[in-house]
Design a protein around this motif. Sequence first.
Motif, mmCIF file in Angstrom:
data_model
loop_
_atom_site.group_PDB
_atom_site.id
_atom_site.type_symbol
_atom_site.label_atom_id
_atom_site.label_comp_id
_atom_site.label_asym_id
_atom_site.label_seq_id
_atom_site.Cartn_x
_atom_site.Cartn_y
_atom_site.Cartn_z
ATOM 1 N N TYR A 185 33.894 49.197 45.101
ATOM 2 C CA TYR A 185 33.420 48.067 44.285
ATOM 3 C C TYR A 185 34.204 46.798 44.624
ATOM 4 C CZ TYR A 185 31.237 51.650 41.408
ATOM 5 O OH TYR A 185 30.479 52.698 40.972
ATOM 6 N N GLU A 186 33.501 45.691 44.565
ATOM 7 C CA GLU A 186 34.155 44.409 44.862
ATOM 8 C C GLU A 186 34.827 43.855 43.611
ATOM 9 O OE1 GLU A 186 31.776 41.296 46.678
ATOM 10 O OE2 GLU A 186 30.694 42.879 47.754
ATOM 11 N N ILE A 187 36.070 43.408 43.774
ATOM 12 C CA ILE A 187 36.784 42.781 42.660
ATOM 13 C C ILE A 187 37.141 41.368 43.099
ATOM 14 C CG2 ILE A 187 38.775 42.979 41.071
ATOM 15 C CD1 ILE A 187 37.248 45.605 41.053
ATOM 16 N N ASP A 188 36.736 40.390 42.316
ATOM 17 C CA ASP A 188 36.960 38.999 42.700
ATOM 18 C C ASP A 188 38.372 38.524 42.348
ATOM 19 O OD1 ASP A 188 34.549 38.370 43.836
ATOM 20 O OD2 ASP A 188 33.593 38.018 41.874
ATOM 21 N N PRO A 189 38.857 37.490 43.072
ATOM 22 C CA PRO A 189 40.146 36.902 42.686
ATOM 23 C C PRO A 189 40.078 36.430 41.235
ATOM 24 C CG PRO A 189 39.241 35.811 44.639
ATOM 25 C CD PRO A 189 38.238 36.811 44.204
ATOM 26 N N LYS A 190 41.212 36.438 40.551
ATOM 27 C CA LYS A 190 41.322 35.975 39.159
ATOM 28 C C LYS A 190 40.758 36.980 38.162
ATOM 29 C CE LYS A 190 43.341 31.960 39.234
ATOM 30 N NZ LYS A 190 44.618 31.958 38.569
ATOM 31 N N THR A 191 40.310 38.162 38.655
ATOM 32 C CA THR A 191 39.840 39.182 37.709
ATOM 33 C C THR A 191 41.052 39.796 37.008
ATOM 34 O OG1 THR A 191 37.973 39.695 39.136
ATOM 35 C CG2 THR A 191 38.567 41.383 37.522
ATOM 36 N N LEU A 192 40.939 39.973 35.692
ATOM 37 C CA LEU A 192 41.993 40.652 34.934
ATOM 38 C C LEU A 192 41.846 42.147 35.197
ATOM 39 C CD1 LEU A 192 44.063 40.476 32.463
ATOM 40 C CD2 LEU A 192 42.105 40.963 31.049
ATOM 41 N N ILE A 193 42.949 42.806 35.612
ATOM 42 C CA ILE A 193 42.864 44.250 35.878
ATOM 43 C C ILE A 193 43.689 45.000 34.828
ATOM 44 C CG2 ILE A 193 43.241 46.087 37.566
ATOM 45 C CD1 ILE A 193 43.038 44.065 39.768
ATOM 46 N N GLN A 194 43.039 45.956 34.159
ATOM 47 C CA GLN A 194 43.757 46.783 33.184
ATOM 48 C C GLN A 194 43.842 48.193 33.757
ATOM 49 O OE1 GLN A 194 40.843 46.392 30.021
ATOM 50 N NE2 GLN A 194 42.027 44.763 29.071
#
Length: 477
Positions: A360-369
């Motif tokens: 899956y693609e995760i964009d910059p600035k995404t909050l990761i928990q």
Amino acid sequence: KRKSKHLPPGPPGLPIIGNLHQLGALPHRSLWELSQKYGPVMSLRLGCVPTVTVSTAETAREVLKTHDLYTCSRPVSAGTKKLSYNYIDVGFSPYGEYWRKMRKICVLELFSARRVQSFHFIREEEVASLVDFASKSASSSTPVDLSEKFMSLTANVICRAAFGKSFKERGFRHDRFQEVVHECIDRLGSFSAADFFPYVGRIIDRLSGLHAKIERSFEEFDAFYEKAIDDHIKKGKEEPGHEDFIDVLLLELGRSQAEADPLPFSKDHIKAILMDIFIGGVDTGTITLIWTMTELARHPRVMRKVQEEIRTCIGDKGKVSESDIEKLEYLRMVLKETYRLHPTGLLIREAMSKINISGYEIDPKTLIQINVWAIGRDPEIWKNPDEFFPERFMHNQIDFTGQNFELLPFGAGRRGCPGMSMGLATVGLALANLLYHFDWKLPYNMKEEDISIEEAPGIITSKKDPLLLVPVRYPHA
Ligand code: HEM
């Protein structure tokens, strides 16, 4: 956009608030439930903040190991901005040259093995005073409020290591200090509109009073730090080997001024690091102690077994010393099992560039928990995951130091907890001594199954009700 980008699946959100309403009072549990339906990599939107939650050891490894360099930043928030003196601390500041410099000071100067060892007399004195208190309660068969006592213990140890003196000697009421630490943590966990709704959020926070509450906690801490730093400046340099945290940080300040450092160090930097130490070090140790004693009280077989190990190893020496702790293998298994079921909270990171997690693609600035609580209960990894059974660690090498992604109470990678040895030193010494000196009975004719394991609402997974147990002095000790 969602379709063309191969984003992780996730629950549909509402207009404006997105999925905020689905977090509930215990976010680790709500997120775990959602992940049962949407999978181990799940996409959410908290207000306007794109968020991804990972809930398995394998996906945690991808975030914290494979992509550590691109996920080792922290998101900005209204509460952390204020409490970190505008991100000049270690715990909340974004990844970059500045954070690397501050982290280096922490790892090499403040929490090194040598420095942690230099504070051993503080831990021994504070644990001895707790044992004394419990002895008096044992004589009168009175229950001890262990939740309160553990909080005082960890706060006193950290206060003396940081300031060289106890709260009392510093002219600060220790119960008030603990309240302020709690207020700060509550405020970091409370819903701050500014974090999720740009522009208008700040107005909502002012109207709801959250802004004023954060300001008040901050002012109280700031005045306390200011006085402690000024006292240290007046007192002058401490002998090498006897420095407290402020002495060490003042040396750093002197060095930075003398060398005309391009990233200069100031009094505010000292205060920001002190804030991290109090917010990061007091509650975490307290919670570990409370959950461990809670689980032991609920499982008398395990309680007896760990006491037997300690009493056999120590014999009639009269107390457990720090050097004894590493011999206590079953005690370490008990701690691991406690951390598996009761880690202190979600790990929070921010993606710094585009990454790919499980396709899956995760964009910059995404909050990761990273939901370490869900990982600790994953039936794919743990047999009978809800059972408290320390022996499960007998035949595997899983430890909690950040190398095994099945068990992450201290996080992992660049951003993992630098205060782990300091925290564990207090936790280990306190537990071993309390279990060596006393048997622990339940008060008021309670049965094991009556002990509540309900969690208090918030970002930290603390026990809701205080833990009360009656100490009974063990004859030889
Ligand atoms: C037994 C107790 C403790 C537990 C369970 C604990 C847990 C954690 C966790 C989970 C993190 C986040 C790690 C990550 O994002 O990967 C963290 C970070 C941190 N902890 Fe601890 N901690 C404990 C004790 C302490 C102590 C005693 C101190 C200081 C005296 C401390 C200082 C910090 C700091 C400064 C950070 C931020 C590091 C960074 O962002 O670079 N911790 N801790």
